[in-house]
Each structure stands twice: as C-alpha cells, then as structure tokens.
Design a protein around this motif. Structure first.
Motif, PDB file in Angstrom:
ATOM      1  N   ILE A  33       0.905  -1.270   0.126  1.00  0.00           N
ATOM      2  CA  ILE A  33       0.097  -0.018  -0.107  1.00  0.00           C
ATOM      3  C   ILE A  33       0.873   1.271   0.016  1.00  0.00           C
ATOM      4  O   ILE A  33       1.819   1.540   0.930  1.00  0.00           O
ATOM      5  N   ASP A  34       0.845   1.970  -1.203  1.00  0.00           N
ATOM      6  CA  ASP A  34       1.557   3.271  -1.137  1.00  0.00           C
ATOM      7  C   ASP A  34       0.987   4.480  -0.368  1.00  0.00           C
ATOM      8  O   ASP A  34       1.506   5.332   0.098  1.00  0.00           O
ATOM      9  N   GLU A  35      -0.439   4.404  -0.441  1.00  0.00           N
ATOM     10  CA  GLU A  35      -1.036   5.784   0.333  1.00  0.00           C
ATOM     11  C   GLU A  35      -2.411   5.160   0.920  1.00  0.00           C
ATOM     12  O   GLU A  35      -3.168   4.222   0.417  1.00  0.00           O
ATOM     13  N   ILE A  36      -2.560   5.737   1.965  1.00  0.00           N
ATOM     14  CA  ILE A  36      -4.034   5.571   2.574  1.00  0.00           C
ATOM     15  C   ILE A  36      -4.747   6.655   2.718  1.00  0.00           C
ATOM     16  O   ILE A  36      -4.252   7.746   3.268  1.00  0.00           O
ATOM     17  N   LEU A  37      -6.189   6.547   2.387  1.00  0.00           N
ATOM     18  CA  LEU A  37      -6.920   7.670   2.165  1.00  0.00           C
ATOM     19  C   LEU A  37      -8.000   7.723   3.067  1.00  0.00           C
ATOM     20  O   LEU A  37      -9.122   6.841   2.543  1.00  0.00           O
ATOM     21  N   VAL A  38      -8.154   8.191   4.219  1.00  0.00           N
ATOM     22  CA  VAL A  38      -9.524   8.220   4.867  1.00  0.00           C
ATOM     23  C   VAL A  38     -10.483   9.244   4.350  1.00  0.00           C
ATOM     24  O   VAL A  38     -10.040  10.368   4.599  1.00  0.00           O
ATOM     25  N   ILE A  39     -11.862   8.900   4.360  1.00  0.00           N
ATOM     26  CA  ILE A  39     -12.703   9.785   3.817  1.00  0.00           C
ATOM     27  C   ILE A  39     -13.834  10.013   5.010  1.00  0.00           C
ATOM     28  O   ILE A  39     -14.382   8.950   4.924  1.00  0.00           O
ATOM     29  N   ASN A  40     -13.891  10.965   5.728  1.00  0.00           N
ATOM     30  CA  ASN A  40     -14.603  11.313   6.802  1.00  0.00           C
ATOM     31  C   ASN A  40     -15.934  11.796   6.301  1.00  0.00           C
ATOM     32  O   ASN A  40     -16.100  12.836   5.700  1.00  0.00           O
ATOM     33  N   ASP A  41     -16.876  10.762   5.977  1.00  0.00           N
ATOM     34  CA  ASP A  41     -18.228  11.388   5.465  1.00  0.00           C
ATOM     35  C   ASP A  41     -19.220  12.022   6.666  1.00  0.00           C
ATOM     36  O   ASP A  41     -20.307  11.224   6.806  1.00  0.00           O
ATOM     37  N   GLY A  42     -19.042  12.996   6.958  1.00  0.00           N
ATOM     38  CA  GLY A  42     -19.868  13.865   7.922  1.00  0.00           C
ATOM     39  C   GLY A  42     -19.969  12.995   9.198  1.00  0.00           C
ATOM     40  O   GLY A  42     -21.347  13.123   9.760  1.00  0.00           O
ATOM     41  N   SER A  43     -18.960  12.508   9.691  1.00  0.00           N
ATOM     42  CA  SER A  43     -19.170  11.902  11.031  1.00  0.00           C
ATOM     43  C   SER A  43     -19.697  12.868  11.892  1.00  0.00           C
ATOM     44  O   SER A  43     -19.440  14.106  12.228  1.00  0.00           O
ATOM     45  N   GLN A  44     -20.462  12.395  12.984  1.00  0.00           N
ATOM     46  CA  GLN A  44     -21.231  13.352  14.100  1.00  0.00           C
ATOM     47  C   GLN A  44     -20.407  12.830  15.392  1.00  0.00           C
ATOM     48  O   GLN A  44     -20.507  13.593  16.323  1.00  0.00           O
ATOM     49  N   ASP A  45     -19.209  12.014  15.277  1.00  0.00           N
ATOM     50  CA  ASP A  45     -18.693  11.794  16.802  1.00  0.00           C
ATOM     51  C   ASP A  45     -17.157  12.510  16.444  1.00  0.00           C
ATOM     52  O   ASP A  45     -17.051  13.580  15.664  1.00  0.00           O
ATOM     53  N   ASN A  46     -16.222  11.868  17.156  1.00  0.00           N
ATOM     54  CA  ASN A  46     -14.848  12.612  16.847  1.00  0.00           C
ATOM     55  C   ASN A  46     -13.868  11.849  15.893  1.00  0.00           C
ATOM     56  O   ASN A  46     -12.770  11.676  16.016  1.00  0.00           O
ATOM     57  N   THR A  47     -14.348  11.179  14.951  1.00  0.00           N
ATOM     58  CA  THR A  47     -13.833  10.473  14.085  1.00  0.00           C
ATOM     59  C   THR A  47     -12.894  11.399  13.332  1.00  0.00           C
ATOM     60  O   THR A  47     -11.604  10.814  13.092  1.00  0.00           O
ATOM     61  N   LEU A  48     -13.171  12.488  13.000  1.00  0.00           N
ATOM     62  CA  LEU A  48     -12.229  13.174  12.210  1.00  0.00           C
ATOM     63  C   LEU A  48     -10.922  13.746  13.013  1.00  0.00           C
ATOM     64  O   LEU A  48      -9.767  13.737  12.555  1.00  0.00           O
ATOM     65  N   GLU A  49     -11.255  13.934  14.431  1.00  0.00           N
ATOM     66  CA  GLU A  49     -10.084  14.496  15.228  1.00  0.00           C
ATOM     67  C   GLU A  49      -9.108  13.229  15.421  1.00  0.00           C
ATOM     68  O   GLU A  49      -7.873  13.258  15.337  1.00  0.00           O
ATOM     69  N   VAL A  50      -9.792  12.034  15.303  1.00  0.00           N
ATOM     70  CA  VAL A  50      -8.814  10.848  15.539  1.00  0.00           C
ATOM     71  C   VAL A  50      -8.150  10.611  14.233  1.00  0.00           C
ATOM     72  O   VAL A  50      -6.835  10.364  14.447  1.00  0.00           O
ATOM     73  N   VAL A  51      -8.637  10.668  13.436  1.00  0.00           N
ATOM     74  CA  VAL A  51      -8.078  10.515  11.769  1.00  0.00           C
ATOM     75  C   VAL A  51      -6.955  11.306  11.612  1.00  0.00           C
ATOM     76  O   VAL A  51      -5.940  10.965  11.139  1.00  0.00           O
ATOM     77  N   ASN A  52      -7.197  12.697  11.985  1.00  0.00           N
ATOM     78  CA  ASN A  52      -6.304  13.567  11.855  1.00  0.00           C
ATOM     79  C   ASN A  52      -4.792  13.342  12.752  1.00  0.00           C
ATOM     80  O   ASN A  52      -3.658  13.921  12.332  1.00  0.00           O
ATOM     81  N   THR A  53      -4.794  12.418  13.588  1.00  0.00           N
ATOM     82  CA  THR A  53      -3.689  12.059  14.519  1.00  0.00           C
ATOM     83  C   THR A  53      -2.903  10.904  13.707  1.00  0.00           C
ATOM     84  O   THR A  53      -1.884  10.553  14.265  1.00  0.00           O
ATOM     85  N   LEU A  54      -3.445  10.322  12.663  1.00  0.00           N
ATOM     86  CA  LEU A  54      -2.862   9.098  12.252  1.00  0.00           C
ATOM     87  C   LEU A  54      -1.911   9.105  11.066  1.00  0.00           C
ATOM     88  O   LEU A  54      -1.296   8.120  10.834  1.00  0.00           O
TER      89      LEU A  54
END
Length: 230
Positions: A33-54
């Motif tokens: 795997i050369d790149e991992i792309l996470v697409i946050n589809d309007g999550s209402q919890d803190n998914t985006l904050e968590v993903v931004n640390t990865l």
C-alpha cells in the motif's frame, strides 16, 4: 511482493472513532500500500479528530453524503494503478487486506472481493436475516448471469482499468452491486477471497431493521437505474 504501479487504499468512514485507529495502523503494515486515504463522511462523533492524528491522507466531507459518494470522491482525486476500498470498522483484521491485494498485483484477476466467514462479527448477535444479501445476489445474477456470494462485501481491490470503464457509482448502499455488475458486464474477472475479518453487523433490533430497510431501498433504486441505463 511490491507491485508495478501505485496502490492506494481508501477507507470511507462514518462514526468510526472507536475502531479507525486499529484499522489504519494495521493497513500501514502492508508494504504494497503506497497511500492510505480516509474519507470522513460527515461523522457526528470525533472520528475526524482521531483520523487527523494518524498520519494518513484525509478528505473531510462536512455532511453525510453516503459511502458511494465518498468512494467516487476518492476515485476522482487519486492517482493510482490499483485501488482498494476498505471499511473503517475492521479493526486489527484490516491486516488481511493483503490477501485481497496479492491476487490482483499477481495478475490472477481484475478485482478481488473479501468473502467473510459466517462467524465474522463484532458481537455474538447475528445481523440481518439475509434478505438484503439474497436480494442483492439475485439482482446481480439477473443482470450478469453470474452468481457472486460477496455481493455486499465492501472490502475490494480493483485494477484501474476496471474503474475507468464504470459510468455509474451511486451515492449510497447500492455501490457494491453497481460496481459488481459493471465489472462483470465489462468483461473483467472477479476472485472471491476467503477472510476472517471482523466488522459490525446490523443487529436484530429497530435500528438494525431501519438500516436494512434503507439498504434494501438503495439497492432496489440501483437496480432500477441500471436497468434503464442498459
């Protein structure tokens, strides 16, 4: 084995803050795997904050548009020769994505799809009654004359040329059946790969029935659209 050509792994997520870390960290262990792309589809919890640390690529959608919409955004954005789509709730079992990658980069098939065991579940509670799965499988057969057991599995790897031939990617739950039908009818090959991945299933409660109902209706709409597009 390192493939010739860039392989990206797309992870659409909606409210997956509890499992996305394990999912991504185990995808990072896969050398191909050369790149991992996470697409946050309007999550209402803190998914985006968590993903931004990865330390992976992120697309944030302010509103929930649907899994298919998120996947389409990735397809339009990324440069790749191979593309994997993986659900965000696999946790540590996302490491088994490598089983899906190998037959594609080795030229055994054009598309691989994860075939879950009957015991693959995050809880001891069974999921839906199988009505949606049977409906999807029957519909795919009517369109293609091929029986596919993995009609609803979201864990897939595609060669670029398969994606390039597709002209219909619905926004929501019809995405897997639409892509499967187009793959087969465009003359590409599919391999179903047994895995022991774990993910969430809709339970036999009101919330689960509502989810399955929405899924059924989205798949029905997809079949109707594809019928008139023929």
């Amino acid at each position: 084995m390192k493939q010739k050509g860039r392989l990206v792994c797309v992870v659409p997520v909606y409210n997956e803050s509890d499992l996305i870390v394990d999912t991504v960290e185990n995808l990072k262990k896969i050398d191909s795997i050369d790149e991992i792309l996470v697409i946050n589809d309007g999550s209402q919890d803190n998914t985006l904050e968590v993903v931004n640390t990865l330390g992976v690529s992120v697309i944030n959608l302010e509103k929930n548009h649907g899994k298919g919409y998120a996947m389409r955004r990735a397809i339009e954005t990324l440069e790749y020769e191979y593309i994997a789509f993986i659900d965000g709730d696999l946790g540590e079992t996302s490491i088994q994505t490598e089983k899906l990658i190998l037959p594609i980069i080795n030229g055994e098939a054009d598309v691989s799809i994860a075939k879950f065991s009957e015991r693959s579940t995050m809880t001891n509670t069974k999921g839906g009654f199988g009505i949606v799965k049977r409906f999807a499988k029957s519909g795919i057969y009517l369109f293609t004359k091929k029986e596919i057991d993995t009609s609803l599995s979201g864990q897939r790897v595609y060669k670029k040329q398969v994606i390039e031939k597709m002209n219909y990617i619905p926004d929501r739950y019809g995405i897997e059946v639409a892509m499967t039908i187009q793959t087969i009818n465009n003359g590409f090959s599919i391999i179903e790969v047994p895995v022991t991945m774990n993910h969430r299933y809709s339970q036999r409660n009101l919330k689960g029935f509502i989810h399955r109902g929405k899924q059924f209706m989205d798949i029905l709409k997809t079949f109707i659209v594809m019928y008139f597009r023929r």
